[in-house]
Design a protein around this motif. Sequence first.
Motif, PDB file in Angstrom:
ATOM      1  N   ARG A 114       0.970  -1.344  -0.166  1.00  0.00           N
ATOM      2  CA  ARG A 114      -0.150   0.134   0.209  1.00  0.00           C
ATOM      3  C   ARG A 114       0.896   1.299   0.067  1.00  0.00           C
ATOM      4  O   ARG A 114       0.447   2.377  -0.702  1.00  0.00           O
ATOM      5  CB  ARG A 114      -0.813  -0.116   1.177  1.00  0.00           C
ATOM      6  CG  ARG A 114      -1.669   1.222   1.480  1.00  0.00           C
ATOM      7  CD  ARG A 114      -2.830   0.820   2.685  1.00  0.00           C
ATOM      8  NE  ARG A 114      -3.561   2.404   2.564  1.00  0.00           N
ATOM      9  CZ  ARG A 114      -4.815   2.363   3.099  1.00  0.00           C
ATOM     10  NH1 ARG A 114      -5.019   1.260   3.862  1.00  0.00           N
ATOM     11  NH2 ARG A 114      -5.336   3.668   3.174  1.00  0.00           N
ATOM     12  N   GLY A 161     -13.345  -1.444   9.519  1.00  0.00           N
ATOM     13  CA  GLY A 161     -12.693  -0.567   8.693  1.00  0.00           C
ATOM     14  C   GLY A 161     -13.609   0.137   7.846  1.00  0.00           C
ATOM     15  O   GLY A 161     -13.295   1.265   7.248  1.00  0.00           O
ATOM     16  N   GLU A 202      -9.353   5.047   6.526  1.00  0.00           N
ATOM     17  CA  GLU A 202      -8.657   4.854   5.352  1.00  0.00           C
ATOM     18  C   GLU A 202      -7.798   6.141   5.163  1.00  0.00           C
ATOM     19  O   GLU A 202      -6.510   5.892   5.059  1.00  0.00           O
ATOM     20  CB  GLU A 202      -9.408   4.548   4.060  1.00  0.00           C
ATOM     21  CG  GLU A 202      -9.915   3.120   3.834  1.00  0.00           C
ATOM     22  CD  GLU A 202      -9.046   2.145   4.073  1.00  0.00           C
ATOM     23  OE1 GLU A 202      -8.042   1.963   3.529  1.00  0.00           O
ATOM     24  OE2 GLU A 202      -8.964   1.262   5.064  1.00  0.00           O
ATOM     25  N   THR A 234      -4.994   6.031   7.870  1.00  0.00           N
ATOM     26  CA  THR A 234      -4.023   5.323   7.504  1.00  0.00           C
ATOM     27  C   THR A 234      -2.819   6.052   6.645  1.00  0.00           C
ATOM     28  O   THR A 234      -1.972   5.845   6.818  1.00  0.00           O
ATOM     29  CB  THR A 234      -4.592   3.927   6.962  1.00  0.00           C
ATOM     30  OG1 THR A 234      -5.069   3.422   7.888  1.00  0.00           O
ATOM     31  CG2 THR A 234      -3.372   3.120   6.619  1.00  0.00           C
ATOM     32  N   GLU A 235      -3.441   6.643   5.359  1.00  0.00           N
ATOM     33  CA  GLU A 235      -3.040   7.297   4.461  1.00  0.00           C
ATOM     34  C   GLU A 235      -2.222   8.402   4.986  1.00  0.00           C
ATOM     35  O   GLU A 235      -0.998   8.682   4.631  1.00  0.00           O
ATOM     36  CB  GLU A 235      -3.729   7.712   3.481  1.00  0.00           C
ATOM     37  CG  GLU A 235      -4.088   6.602   2.274  1.00  0.00           C
ATOM     38  CD  GLU A 235      -2.948   6.144   1.509  1.00  0.00           C
ATOM     39  OE1 GLU A 235      -2.139   6.964   0.993  1.00  0.00           O
ATOM     40  OE2 GLU A 235      -2.505   5.040   1.720  1.00  0.00           O
TER      41      GLU A 235
END
Length: 516
Positions: free
Chosen positions: A90, A466, A488, A491-492
């Motif tokens: 990722r 999630g 999300e 996390t990025e």
Amino acid sequence: MTDPTAPIDFPALSPKAPRRAKALMIQGTSSDVGKSLLVAGLCRAYTRRGLSVRPFKAQNMSNNAAVAADGDDDSTTKGEIGRAQALQARACKVAPSIHMNPVLLKPQTLIGAQVVLRGRVLGNCPARQYHLMKPQLMPAVMDSFNRTAALADLVIVEGAGSNAEVYLRASDITNMKLAENADLPVVVVGDIDRGGALAAIVGTHALLTEDERARVVGYIINKFRGDLSLFEPACAVMTERTGWPWLGVVRWFESADRLPAEDALALERPAEGSGKGLRVAVPQLSRVANFDDIDPLAAEPGVEVRWIRPGHPIPAETDVVILPGSKVTRADLDVLRREGWDIDILAHVRRGGRVVGLCAGFQMLGKVVRDPEGIEGPPGETAGLGLLDIETVIGGEKRLVDIAVTDQRSGQPIRGYEMHMGRTTGPGLERPWFLLDDGAGGPARREGAVSADGLVSGAYIHGLFGGDDFRSHWLTGLGAAASGLDFEARTETALEALADHLEANLDLDALLAFAR
């Protein structure tokens, strides 16, 4: 897997592809020095510079796994890799591949593990047998490395554990033997947070052979906190004793807990929630698997997640008990009973408390779990908690599938994956938790089960929480506050911050120059 010297039946290796990529290997003086996080940060940092980057780890040992985007050449199903390599993929902004982590060991006992080769299960193997078998895996490891290197400009290779376990040198497939076979320059990482970094670096140098020492292009000290000027004399000693250049010190990265962890050592982290609102208790099973299922709940400011360690009861004030995944369902049912957690859970339900089971946790909620073939341990059966009218038989092909559907019952999008062996049956399935609609026009698929009183639910889907919409819907249904967190994006943001952190702490141009 009774004969570790018998030839292994894995798909034919591909013709060696031209090696397009340069490569650099990150090895550590021990486990948990931060190799996985450093590789993820380097992957994102160099990807941001316009390079096509790929991660690679020959062998990982973890029960935290992810579904890959591919399977081996003769397979019509997807494979699985370590969660850390999926995160690194990722970071590179590419899909995870089985070739990024060709050997995955999933511990089942203190001395044995399930062996996954290039995404598919070979079987269970005691440590001593696996030690004898490892040299046979090197051709597959090198083939996967060559495939990975043929697709990229740069491959960041991660070692495993300590690179100086010289008593294991003959069967090494993931540290210096791999570096030799693939002609990789090596950076050694030491962890100052645990202490003894000076001795670890100098001791590593002393234990390596002359050829191995020559592969090391320098060392990095990780997880530093405090006044660097006080530590610089130690770096001078390390450089003097080893002859290896000091490549820098990486200070403590505060947002590390915002990224999926590789193994259960991460469960030592404190809960991130505010301590107010919904109280969630998660028994820490002996072989807990895919425990990052709980991370999105822990990130909610209105949720307190508490991992219950052995020797401690489940608090009476708990609102929801979550039974997580496990690599050994029957053995961890025994753990539940040994710790008295089964009594706590049954009392919790009698008081009107909620229970959620995920994957193996779902199986534990049923009447019985049978393992006639001894896939997860000695053949036999173990009584479940009896909170759902279902039964499970461990066996058959491992189900590995990504899920992106809509639940007809709640109207919410469901995102996640399934990763399990076994078949669950019983009247309880007539009250499914989800009706999954893939939008293709066919009938919705029933998934999971809910008790008649609605207090107990379970399913095979990992990653449920999630999904922001589903998580908000679930929390609201329990009378809890949903924060609107974009998990999300969180996390990025953490990956970007990690790349920024390494840019600030290391000379990444100089580090890249060592790759070859």
